[in-house]
Scaffold this motif. Structure first.
Motif, PDB file in Angstrom:
ATOM      1  N   THR A  68       4.754  -4.540   9.206  1.00  0.00           N
ATOM      2  CA  THR A  68       5.077  -5.961   9.024  1.00  0.00           C
ATOM      3  C   THR A  68       5.077  -6.690  10.364  1.00  0.00           C
ATOM      4  N   THR A  69       5.329  -5.938  11.435  1.00  0.00           N
ATOM      5  CA  THR A  69       5.350  -6.579  12.754  1.00  0.00           C
ATOM      6  C   THR A  69       3.932  -6.858  13.262  1.00  0.00           C
ATOM      7  N   GLU A  70       2.945  -6.243  12.618  1.00  0.00           N
ATOM      8  CA  GLU A  70       1.569  -6.358  13.099  1.00  0.00           C
ATOM      9  C   GLU A  70       0.862  -7.557  12.474  1.00  0.00           C
ATOM     10  N   SER A  71       1.186  -7.823  11.216  1.00  0.00           N
ATOM     11  CA  SER A  71       0.486  -8.903  10.516  1.00  0.00           C
ATOM     12  C   SER A  71       1.309  -9.357   9.310  1.00  0.00           C
ATOM     13  N   PRO A  72       1.282 -10.660   9.025  1.00  0.00           N
ATOM     14  CA  PRO A  72       1.980 -11.121   7.808  1.00  0.00           C
ATOM     15  C   PRO A  72       1.318 -10.576   6.537  1.00  0.00           C
ATOM     16  N   HIS A  73       0.094 -10.073   6.673  1.00  0.00           N
ATOM     17  CA  HIS A  73      -0.583  -9.504   5.498  1.00  0.00           C
ATOM     18  C   HIS A  73      -0.060  -8.108   5.160  1.00  0.00           C
ATOM     19  N   ASP A  74       0.658  -7.479   6.090  1.00  0.00           N
ATOM     20  CA  ASP A  74       1.247  -6.169   5.795  1.00  0.00           C
ATOM     21  C   ASP A  74       2.630  -6.438   5.214  1.00  0.00           C
ATOM     22  N   ALA A  75       2.691  -6.348   3.890  1.00  0.00           N
ATOM     23  CA  ALA A  75       3.895  -6.819   3.206  1.00  0.00           C
ATOM     24  C   ALA A  75       5.066  -5.856   3.339  1.00  0.00           C
ATOM     25  N   PHE A  76       4.769  -4.586   3.601  1.00  0.00           N
ATOM     26  CA  PHE A  76       5.851  -3.585   3.617  1.00  0.00           C
ATOM     27  C   PHE A  76       5.378  -2.377   4.414  1.00  0.00           C
ATOM     28  N   ASN A  77       6.264  -1.833   5.251  1.00  0.00           N
ATOM     29  CA  ASN A  77       5.890  -0.645   6.037  1.00  0.00           C
ATOM     30  C   ASN A  77       5.895   0.600   5.156  1.00  0.00           C
ATOM     31  N   THR A  78       4.840   1.397   5.308  1.00  0.00           N
ATOM     32  CA  THR A  78       4.809   2.664   4.565  1.00  0.00           C
ATOM     33  C   THR A  78       4.274   3.764   5.471  1.00  0.00           C
ATOM     34  N   GLY A  79       4.257   4.970   4.960  1.00  0.00           N
ATOM     35  CA  GLY A  79       3.849   6.162   5.711  1.00  0.00           C
ATOM     36  C   GLY A  79       4.207   7.388   4.880  1.00  0.00           C
ATOM     37  N   HIS A  80       5.404   7.329   4.304  1.00  0.00           N
ATOM     38  CA  HIS A  80       5.794   8.355   3.340  1.00  0.00           C
ATOM     39  C   HIS A  80       5.376   7.883   1.951  1.00  0.00           C
ATOM     40  N   SER A  81       5.136   8.852   1.097  1.00  0.00           N
ATOM     41  CA  SER A  81       4.503   8.565  -0.185  1.00  0.00           C
ATOM     42  C   SER A  81       5.467   8.056  -1.265  1.00  0.00           C
ATOM     43  N   SER A  82       4.879   7.385  -2.234  1.00  0.00           N
ATOM     44  CA  SER A  82       5.504   7.084  -3.537  1.00  0.00           C
ATOM     45  C   SER A  82       6.574   5.992  -3.494  1.00  0.00           C
ATOM     46  N   THR A  83       6.518   5.130  -2.491  1.00  0.00           N
ATOM     47  CA  THR A  83       7.538   4.079  -2.355  1.00  0.00           C
ATOM     48  C   THR A  83       7.072   2.722  -2.894  1.00  0.00           C
TER      49      THR A  83
ATOM     50  N   TRP B 120       0.843  -1.202   0.000  1.00  0.00           N
ATOM     51  CA  TRP B 120       0.000   0.000   0.000  1.00  0.00           C
ATOM     52  C   TRP B 120       0.874   1.246   0.000  1.00  0.00           C
ATOM     53  N   ASP B 121       0.698   2.089  -0.997  1.00  0.00           N
ATOM     54  CA  ASP B 121       1.485   3.322  -1.011  1.00  0.00           C
ATOM     55  C   ASP B 121       0.946   4.295   0.033  1.00  0.00           C
ATOM     56  N   VAL B 122       1.817   4.967   0.724  1.00  0.00           N
ATOM     57  CA  VAL B 122       1.518   5.811   1.884  1.00  0.00           C
ATOM     58  C   VAL B 122       0.999   4.932   3.032  1.00  0.00           C
ATOM     59  N   GLY B 123       0.005   4.101   2.720  1.00  0.00           N
ATOM     60  CA  GLY B 123      -0.481   3.159   3.733  1.00  0.00           C
ATOM     61  C   GLY B 123      -1.611   3.698   4.581  1.00  0.00           C
ATOM     62  N   HIS B 124      -1.995   4.958   4.349  1.00  0.00           N
ATOM     63  CA  HIS B 124      -3.079   5.559   5.126  1.00  0.00           C
ATOM     64  C   HIS B 124      -4.429   4.972   4.757  1.00  0.00           C
ATOM     65  N   GLN B 125      -4.468   4.254   3.646  1.00  0.00           N
ATOM     66  CA  GLN B 125      -5.735   3.675   3.169  1.00  0.00           C
ATOM     67  C   GLN B 125      -5.814   2.177   3.471  1.00  0.00           C
ATOM     68  N   SER B 126      -5.047   1.726   4.479  1.00  0.00           N
ATOM     69  CA  SER B 126      -4.990   0.276   4.734  1.00  0.00           C
ATOM     70  C   SER B 126      -5.953  -0.192   5.829  1.00  0.00           C
ATOM     71  N   TYR B 127      -6.881   0.661   6.270  1.00  0.00           N
ATOM     72  CA  TYR B 127      -7.771   0.238   7.368  1.00  0.00           C
ATOM     73  C   TYR B 127      -8.685  -0.920   6.941  1.00  0.00           C
ATOM     74  N   VAL B 128      -9.198  -0.844   5.709  1.00  0.00           N
ATOM     75  CA  VAL B 128     -10.113  -1.897   5.242  1.00  0.00           C
ATOM     76  C   VAL B 128      -9.342  -3.215   5.154  1.00  0.00           C
ATOM     77  N   HIS B 129      -8.132  -3.098   4.634  1.00  0.00           N
ATOM     78  CA  HIS B 129      -7.239  -4.264   4.561  1.00  0.00           C
ATOM     79  C   HIS B 129      -7.017  -4.843   5.965  1.00  0.00           C
ATOM     80  N   LYS B 130      -6.858  -3.977   6.944  1.00  0.00           N
ATOM     81  CA  LYS B 130      -6.648  -4.469   8.321  1.00  0.00           C
ATOM     82  C   LYS B 130      -7.893  -5.207   8.811  1.00  0.00           C
ATOM     83  N   MET B 131      -9.066  -4.635   8.492  1.00  0.00           N
ATOM     84  CA  MET B 131     -10.308  -5.294   8.935  1.00  0.00           C
ATOM     85  C   MET B 131     -10.456  -6.682   8.333  1.00  0.00           C
ATOM     86  N   LEU B 132     -10.007  -6.825   7.079  1.00  0.00           N
ATOM     87  CA  LEU B 132     -10.209  -8.105   6.389  1.00  0.00           C
ATOM     88  C   LEU B 132      -9.096  -9.109   6.680  1.00  0.00           C
TER      89      LEU B 132
END
Ligand SMILES: Cc1ncc(C[n+]2csc(CCOP(=O)(O)OP(=O)(O)O)c2C)c(N)n1
Length: 632
Positions: free
Chosen positions: A102-117, A68-80
């Motif tokens: 990545t430490t929270e769930s194996p479904h979070d493939a990469f840490n993000t927060g800053h854009s365009s990565t 997820w780029d930036v990752g701010h839109q990952s709440y739905v992904h977290k719910m599922l």
């Protein structure tokens, strides 16, 4: 199936479209309810409900990787992905993060927060997969705003060249935080809004089907015609030319279309870009009508959609934005630059008053800084307003393009220090370390909003580059009557003189130090209290004079200790070989600070009056009338 029953995204595989649609409704309700309490990125998440459902239906996370780029839109992904029950702890200290971890769930493939990565990271994963001869999908989900960042272009360029199988989903809602800007954004808009593109695409397919395919000459001619016509009317040519198969644009709220196209994307070899059109804030009228306010919001009232009112003084951001606009009214050379954050930085006031002297460069901090260098070398006085954490992107541009030429650019570093719930990717706690090593640059920090204005006024009269760091949130409520009286840069302010201990504080924590000094006075310890104001240069003259009289010094800063203000003070003492001064420093340790309430985090790291008194008690040894020959 009810949302509460979904513990793993594989459960979505065989659901009917109707069931998935009712899940989408339940997810929206949950999003609104959660964020109304915790605050967070509501509008981006409301926009990707169907997109996330379709992704998890078609791809097999965590074997397939979703970045997820930036990752701010990952709440739905977290719910599922098994975190529905933890949503009430979203962004709270000790709770789940508002970004992928990545430490929270194996479904979070990469840490993000800053854009365009995302495209770079996903391409790296695709390369690793191929090197390992493994088989899984790698999917980058990037917004049209994030696509304005240079790094995304660098990655597209490389991915197109390599030709490896990789899926990029472009979530195009025409918004960054505010309206998206730039030629690429206009290009995407033309694709989504001009019916001629759709019609043209269909027409041309018909024409091409009818072209005769006999004889090499005819084939060549047909190809030439195809190519020239394609340039005119086929959407996505830009991406196709870069080496991607372009699919779209498709309706990002239609589950059926998305599932079909994602399946198609899996079958295509090489890099694929799926262009998905969504509405930011979808399904909640206040967010749909006001997507920038609901991009990132504090707690709010669901029925009215109104943020809970905040009483009290204006924010640093507002004071900065209004002061700059006023200063610009008197100096036509002042220009303002933001990287996609006109509201967040307060540059919106300048934009309203002097639109021709306001530049939103998109999420392109590096470009914004060098753009400022170009303006400055041509006689303008650019003010580059970028959050502390995001200016990390522009380090070389600050050094190489601005400071090496000693150009008069002012860097306004908002959100310096602990920012709170956005957490480790967003705390602005490295700027002193990365800026104070750069020659020519002055590095300043006001103790309150009045000083911020005065520093800005002074900085705009200075002949070289100046960086001013100031925190998120409300000011101290001080009078702003003298706001345009420039501060003399590089000087500290001695607020109190005492003989036992020097409290040397930087930024608004000066106010906490003042409270601590009061309390210490009650315990018989008299403090010299200094508002440092300038990290570079240090006010050596004043500080050395004070240190020669009092040999116990406590420095206090909301910044990592490594390379920060306390380090600068120690370097100064070393230069002057004042080896008998005991310096203790309060600041942040060598770790990434987690998310959570900012004041709670400040307490954790002793950046509060009690923490200061506690540190004095633990680290210094006093002989005083009240305490006797002992620590406190
Ligand atoms: C390097 C960097 N600069 C600025 C930001 C602040 N920021 C967070 S989200 C965002 C807008 C993203 O827009 P888009 O990718 O279109 O996603 P949307 O919210 O519209 O879904 C910005 C500017 C950031 N996260 N990273």
């Amino acid at each position: 199936m009810r949302l509460e029953e979904i513990k793993d995204p594989s459960q979505l595989k065989h659901l009917s479209l109707e069931t998935m649609e009712s899940l989408a409704d339940a997810i929206r309700q949950k999003l609104i309810l959660t964020v109304s309490k915790t605050g967070g990125h509501l509008a981006p998440n409301l926009g990707v409900v169907e997109l996330t459902l379709a992704l998890h239906r078609v791809f097999n996370s965590p074997v397939d990787k979703i970045v997820w780029d930036v990752g701010h839109q990952s709440y739905v992904h977290k719910m599922l992905t098994g975190r529905l029950d933890q949503m009430s702890s979203l962004r709270q200290y000790g709770g789940i993060s508002g970004f992928p971890k990545t430490t929270e769930s194996p479904h979070d493939a990469f840490n993000t927060g800053h854009s365009s990565t995302s495209i770079s990271a996903a391409l790296g994963m695709a390369l690793a997969r191929d090197l390992n001869n493994e088989k899984y999908e790698v999917v980058a989900v990037i917004g049209d705003g994030a696509l304005t960042g240079g790094m995304a272009f660098e990655a597209l360029n490389h991915a197109g060249h390599l030709g490896r199988h990789l899926i990029i989903i472009l979530n195009d809602n025409e918004m960054s935080i505010a309206n998206n800007v730039g030629a690429l954004s206009s290009y995407l808009s033309r694709m989504r809004s001009d019916p001629r593109y759709y019609k043209g695409k269909e027409d041309i397919e018909q024409v091409l089907k009818r072209l005769p395919s006999i004889g090499p000459k005819v084939v060549k001619m047909a190809e030439r015609i195809k190519d020239s016509l394609k340039y005119l009317v086929v959407p996505g040519m830009l991406f196709e030319e870069l080496g991607f198969t372009y699919l779209g644009p498709i309706d990002g709220h239609n589950l059926h279309s998305m599932i079909t196209v994602f399946q198609q994307a899996k079958r295509i070899k090489g890099p694929v870009l799926v262009h998905v059109l969504t509405k930011k804030g979808k399904g909640y009228a206040p967010a749909e009508n006001n997507p920038d306010a609901f991009h990132g919001i504090g707690s709010f009232d669901i029925s009215s959609g109104k943020a809970r009112p905040k009483d009290g003084p204006p924010s640093y951001t507002e004071v900065f934005g209004r002061s700059l606009t006023q200063l610009a009214a008197h100096n036509p050379k002042i220009v303002g630059i933001t990287a996609a954050m006109p509201d967040g930085t307060g540059l919106k006031y300048l934009a309203e008053e002097f639109p021709e002297r306001f530049f939103d460069v998109g999420i392109a901090e590096q470009h914004g800084v060098t753009l400022a260098a170009g303006l400055a070398i041509s006689g303008y006085r650019p003010v580059v307003a970028i959050y502390s954490t995001f200016l990390q992107r522009g380090f070389d541009q600050v050094l190489h393009d601005v400071c090496m030429q000693n150009l008069p650019v002012v860097f306004a570093l908002d959100r310096a220090g602990i920012v709170g719930e956005d957490g480790e990717t967003h705390h602005g706690v490295f700027d002193l370390a990365y800026l104070r090593s750069i020659p020519n640059l002055l590095v300043l920090a006001p103790k309150d909003e009045l000083e911020l204005s005065q520093m800005l006024t002074g900085a705009l009269q200075h002949s070289g580059p100046v960086a001013i760091r100031y925190p998120r949130g409300q000011g101290k409520g001080v009078s702003l009557a003298k706001r345009y009286e420039p501060l003399s840069l590089g000087k500290c302010e001695v607020l109190e003189e005492g003989k036992d201990l020097v409290l040397l504080a930087l930024g608004p924590v000066v106010y906490d130090a003042a409270e601590a000094a009061e309390e210490l006075k009650g315990k018989g310890i008299s403090c010299t209290l200094i508002n440092a104001r300038s990290v570079k240069p240090l006010d050596e003259e004043t500080l050395l004079k004070v240190f020669r009289k009092c040999k116990k010094v406590l420095t206090i800063e909301e910044h990592v200790l490594a390379g920060g203000f306390g380090s600068a003070v120690r370097e100064m003492l070393g230069r002057h070989q004042l080896n008998d001064v005991q310096v203790v420093s309060i600041g942040l340790p060598d770790t990434f600070v987690a998310h959570g309430n900012a004041n709670l985090l400040r307490q954790k790291y002793d950046l509060c009056p009690e923490g200061i008194v506690k540190t004095v008690r633990e680290k210094f040894y006093f002989r005083t009338a009240k305490t006797g020959f002992s620590t406190l």
